[in-house]
Enzyme design. Sequence first.
Site, PDB file in Angstrom:
ATOM      1  N   TYR A   1       0.745  -1.157  -0.037  1.00 21.56           N
ATOM      2  CA  TYR A   1       0.115  -0.176  -0.084  1.00 21.56           C
ATOM      3  C   TYR A   1       0.839   1.259   0.016  1.00 21.56           C
ATOM      4  O   TYR A   1       1.809   1.537   0.918  1.00 21.56           O
ATOM      5  CB  TYR A   1      -0.879   0.062   1.105  1.00 21.56           C
ATOM      6  CG  TYR A   1      -1.829   1.077   1.220  1.00 21.56           C
ATOM      7  CD1 TYR A   1      -3.020   1.085   0.343  1.00 21.56           C
ATOM      8  CD2 TYR A   1      -1.574   2.319   1.683  1.00 21.56           C
ATOM      9  CE1 TYR A   1      -3.822   2.163   0.272  1.00 21.56           C
ATOM     10  CE2 TYR A   1      -2.444   3.560   1.625  1.00 21.56           C
ATOM     11  CZ  TYR A   1      -3.579   3.208   1.015  1.00 21.56           C
ATOM     12  OH  TYR A   1      -4.422   4.560   0.740  1.00 21.56           O
TER      13      TYR A   1
ATOM     14  N   GLN B   1     -10.794   0.766   1.034  1.00 22.47           N
ATOM     15  CA  GLN B   1     -11.318  -0.076   0.028  1.00 22.47           C
ATOM     16  C   GLN B   1      -9.860  -1.052  -0.424  1.00 22.47           C
ATOM     17  O   GLN B   1     -10.245  -2.016  -1.012  1.00 22.47           O
ATOM     18  CB  GLN B   1     -11.966   0.513  -1.168  1.00 22.47           C
ATOM     19  CG  GLN B   1     -11.048   1.688  -1.897  1.00 22.47           C
ATOM     20  CD  GLN B   1     -11.432   2.815  -1.142  1.00 22.47           C
ATOM     21  OE1 GLN B   1     -11.571   2.993   0.024  1.00 22.47           O
ATOM     22  NE2 GLN B   1     -11.174   4.065  -1.933  1.00 22.47           N
TER      23      GLN B   1
ATOM     24  N   ASN C   1      -3.017   6.433   6.476  1.00 26.41           N
ATOM     25  CA  ASN C   1      -3.343   7.210   7.608  1.00 26.41           C
ATOM     26  C   ASN C   1      -4.161   6.236   8.733  1.00 26.41           C
ATOM     27  O   ASN C   1      -4.310   4.923   8.572  1.00 26.41           O
ATOM     28  CB  ASN C   1      -4.615   8.096   7.181  1.00 26.41           C
ATOM     29  CG  ASN C   1      -5.703   7.619   6.266  1.00 26.41           C
ATOM     30  OD1 ASN C   1      -5.947   6.473   6.507  1.00 26.41           O
ATOM     31  ND2 ASN C   1      -6.311   8.093   5.341  1.00 26.41           N
TER      32      ASN C   1
ATOM     33  N   SER D   1       2.936   9.376  10.905  1.00 28.95           N
ATOM     34  CA  SER D   1       4.437   9.556  11.290  1.00 28.95           C
ATOM     35  C   SER D   1       4.626  10.279  12.562  1.00 28.95           C
ATOM     36  O   SER D   1       3.920  11.251  13.031  1.00 28.95           O
ATOM     37  CB  SER D   1       5.060  10.251  10.171  1.00 28.95           C
ATOM     38  OG  SER D   1       6.442   9.916  10.316  1.00 28.95           O
TER      39      SER D   1
ATOM     40  N   GLN E   1       9.154  16.048   9.750  1.00 30.51           N
ATOM     41  CA  GLN E   1       8.149  14.823  10.016  1.00 30.51           C
ATOM     42  C   GLN E   1       6.836  15.683  10.199  1.00 30.51           C
ATOM     43  O   GLN E   1       5.889  14.924  10.017  1.00 30.51           O
ATOM     44  CB  GLN E   1       8.395  14.189  11.416  1.00 30.51           C
ATOM     45  CG  GLN E   1       9.697  13.197  11.266  1.00 30.51           C
ATOM     46  CD  GLN E   1       9.388  12.338  10.252  1.00 30.51           C
ATOM     47  OE1 GLN E   1       8.507  11.438  10.011  1.00 30.51           O
ATOM     48  NE2 GLN E   1      10.097  12.114   8.903  1.00 30.51           N
TER      49      GLN E   1
ATOM     50  N   HIS F   1       4.550  15.703   7.289  1.00 33.11           N
ATOM     51  CA  HIS F   1       3.726  14.681   6.862  1.00 33.11           C
ATOM     52  C   HIS F   1       2.174  14.702   6.734  1.00 33.11           C
ATOM     53  O   HIS F   1       1.484  14.294   5.877  1.00 33.11           O
ATOM     54  CB  HIS F   1       4.238  13.474   7.570  1.00 33.11           C
ATOM     55  CG  HIS F   1       5.329  12.680   6.906  1.00 33.11           C
ATOM     56  ND1 HIS F   1       5.289  11.981   5.782  1.00 33.11           N
ATOM     57  CD2 HIS F   1       6.723  12.525   7.312  1.00 33.11           C
ATOM     58  CE1 HIS F   1       6.405  11.469   5.505  1.00 33.11           C
ATOM     59  NE2 HIS F   1       7.004  11.711   6.324  1.00 33.11           N
TER      60      HIS F   1
ATOM     61  N   GLU G   1       8.810   5.756  16.543  1.00 27.96           N
ATOM     62  CA  GLU G   1       8.865   5.354  15.309  1.00 27.96           C
ATOM     63  C   GLU G   1      10.333   5.993  14.972  1.00 27.96           C
ATOM     64  O   GLU G   1      11.376   4.883  14.265  1.00 27.96           O
ATOM     65  CB  GLU G   1       7.985   5.768  14.265  1.00 27.96           C
ATOM     66  CG  GLU G   1       8.134   5.640  12.834  1.00 27.96           C
ATOM     67  CD  GLU G   1       7.195   6.346  11.815  1.00 27.96           C
ATOM     68  OE1 GLU G   1       7.158   5.791  10.785  1.00 27.96           O
ATOM     69  OE2 GLU G   1       7.041   7.273  12.198  1.00 27.96           O
ATOM     70  N   HIS G   2      10.809   6.983  14.795  1.00 33.52           N
ATOM     71  CA  HIS G   2      11.876   7.605  14.578  1.00 33.52           C
ATOM     72  C   HIS G   2      12.822   8.335  15.725  1.00 33.52           C
ATOM     73  O   HIS G   2      12.164   8.993  16.287  1.00 33.52           O
ATOM     74  CB  HIS G   2      11.829   8.655  13.341  1.00 33.52           C
ATOM     75  CG  HIS G   2      11.405   8.287  12.213  1.00 33.52           C
ATOM     76  ND1 HIS G   2       9.896   8.680  11.827  1.00 33.52           N
ATOM     77  CD2 HIS G   2      11.741   7.484  10.957  1.00 33.52           C
ATOM     78  CE1 HIS G   2       9.521   8.210  10.779  1.00 33.52           C
ATOM     79  NE2 HIS G   2      10.520   7.327  10.236  1.00 33.52           N
TER      80      HIS G   2
ATOM     81  N   ASP H   1      14.590   8.004   5.079  1.00 39.42           N
ATOM     82  CA  ASP H   1      13.371   8.013   4.344  1.00 39.42           C
ATOM     83  C   ASP H   1      13.643   7.759   3.139  1.00 39.42           C
ATOM     84  O   ASP H   1      12.777   7.170   2.295  1.00 39.42           O
ATOM     85  CB  ASP H   1      12.696   9.470   4.465  1.00 39.42           C
ATOM     86  CG  ASP H   1      11.739   9.512   5.780  1.00 39.42           C
ATOM     87  OD1 ASP H   1      11.682   8.402   6.498  1.00 39.42           O
ATOM     88  OD2 ASP H   1      11.204  10.626   5.836  1.00 39.42           O
TER      89      ASP H   1
ATOM     90  N   GLU I   1      -0.380 -36.406  28.800  1.00 44.05           N
ATOM     91  CA  GLU I   1      -1.376 -35.448  28.259  1.00 44.05           C
ATOM     92  C   GLU I   1      -2.643 -36.116  27.928  1.00 44.05           C
ATOM     93  O   GLU I   1      -3.433 -35.311  27.393  1.00 44.05           O
ATOM     94  CB  GLU I   1      -0.719 -34.705  27.265  1.00 44.05           C
ATOM     95  CG  GLU I   1       0.381 -33.582  27.400  1.00 44.05           C
ATOM     96  CD  GLU I   1       0.730 -32.600  26.610  1.00 44.05           C
ATOM     97  OE1 GLU I   1       1.469 -31.699  26.825  1.00 44.05           O
ATOM     98  OE2 GLU I   1       0.493 -32.783  25.220  1.00 44.05           O
TER      99      GLU I   1
ATOM    100  N   HIS J   1      -1.257 -39.988  19.851  1.00 42.45           N
ATOM    101  CA  HIS J   1       0.223 -39.594  19.606  1.00 42.45           C
ATOM    102  C   HIS J   1       1.293 -40.650  20.137  1.00 42.45           C
ATOM    103  O   HIS J   1       2.025 -40.925  19.490  1.00 42.45           O
ATOM    104  CB  HIS J   1       0.382 -38.240  20.535  1.00 42.45           C
ATOM    105  CG  HIS J   1      -0.124 -37.055  19.845  1.00 42.45           C
ATOM    106  ND1 HIS J   1      -1.673 -37.012  19.790  1.00 42.45           N
ATOM    107  CD2 HIS J   1       0.484 -35.803  19.591  1.00 42.45           C
ATOM    108  CE1 HIS J   1      -1.712 -35.626  19.345  1.00 42.45           C
ATOM    109  NE2 HIS J   1      -0.608 -35.182  19.093  1.00 42.45           N
TER     110      HIS J   1
END
Length: 429
Positions: free
Chosen positions: A124, A186, A209, A233, A255, A258, A322-323, A356, A410, A415
């Site tokens: 994506y 979608q 997003n 971000s 950042q 973004h 994240e960063h 990046d 068990e 088994h």
Amino acid sequence: MKIINNPHKKDWKKILERPTKTVDDIEGVVNDVFTDVKENGDKAIAKYTQKFDGVALDNAIVSETEINEAIGLVSEALKEAIQLAKSNIEAFHKVQKTEKVFLETTNGVECWQEKRPITKVGLYIPGGTAPLFSTVLMLSVPAQIAGCKEIVLCSPPNASGKIHPAILYTAHLCGVTKIVKMGGIQAIAGLTFGTATIPQVYKIFGPGNQFVTVAKQLSTKFGVAIDMPAGPSELLVVADDAADASFVAADLLSQAEHGVDSQVILVSTSKKLIADVEVEINKQIEELPRVEIAKKAIENSKSILVKDHAEALDLINEYGPEHFIVCTKDDDFYVNNIENAGSVFIGNYTPESAGDYASGTNHTLPTNGFTKAYSGVNLDSFNKSITFQKISETGIKNIGKAIEIMAETEGLQAHKNAVTLRLKYIKNN
């Protein structure tokens, strides 16, 4: 940026909240779209593309003609930059390959592990306010190195029904097998269920997003894996008087531009640096084309003064950025002790922008505190590990009795019998 001086530890959780909506605010919309796409396929996707992206498409699949047109529209300078970045990303991800792991655990019992590529993956690529062709590199390059057979890329079309030429050029360069003009919830639903024109995939990658993030999480309920929860971000910089205030401000703004739901945080032991960075932000932000976006993100952002580096590290690990940029008199303290971060950038001359685009590391990283449990995208993200075992007569005799006892304890008699029959056969022949 809001300045917070020496906050009490009990207040950290509140101070470090992200400016994101809760899942409850979004999940209803995502569920409705998923249900529609599952039942109505391409027809539903076309409806949501018109609703959310404002364009009606006759065909959502990008043609060879469109790709060739896009290649012609990309400047030679940008092509060279993309090829340089691709080369570095390839080099760094190729060295992440691991050999088969083999061990004879007991005489006659051979065990090994091998990597196999995930056959079908969906990538994506956000279009929205910025065409993130760099993310095409970050996802398709390791997918190719891993050996994924189907690489399906989805990106929202613009008002003219086109995908940005740089995205198409990069996708073509990196061996993407199908490109679909499809974005938002979608797109994730289409990759999850498959339609007459869109292949169903086994794992979905890529940032987006908050709606895309929740959609990816929902896709896991239908048997599709995801790379990680990767939403808006974020960046945290820890800096003291060893840092250049103009560099720190530039990194924070990189950042902030973004999106309005991005967040940047400065943590420092220096009151002077915080003040200097504030001055630089106010000066630099007015020069940005995306000034309004950056200003709204800065409203969600904070400068936090702490008493020492130990307290700073505790706060940073609580946030799990994240960063994470480190620019202090003792960078090694942070580098050696950081526990929760997606990607770390060290020193005055290591801007987050390098990661990046072109240093070679991957920029698809966990956000919203998920660095406490998730890694960023890497070569292993596109592989599965399969274990194998081969047991000889000697091997089953060596471990058979233990298996029988454990299975019987068990209460799993079948088994036990699977071993007992073999041991009897060996004994009688």
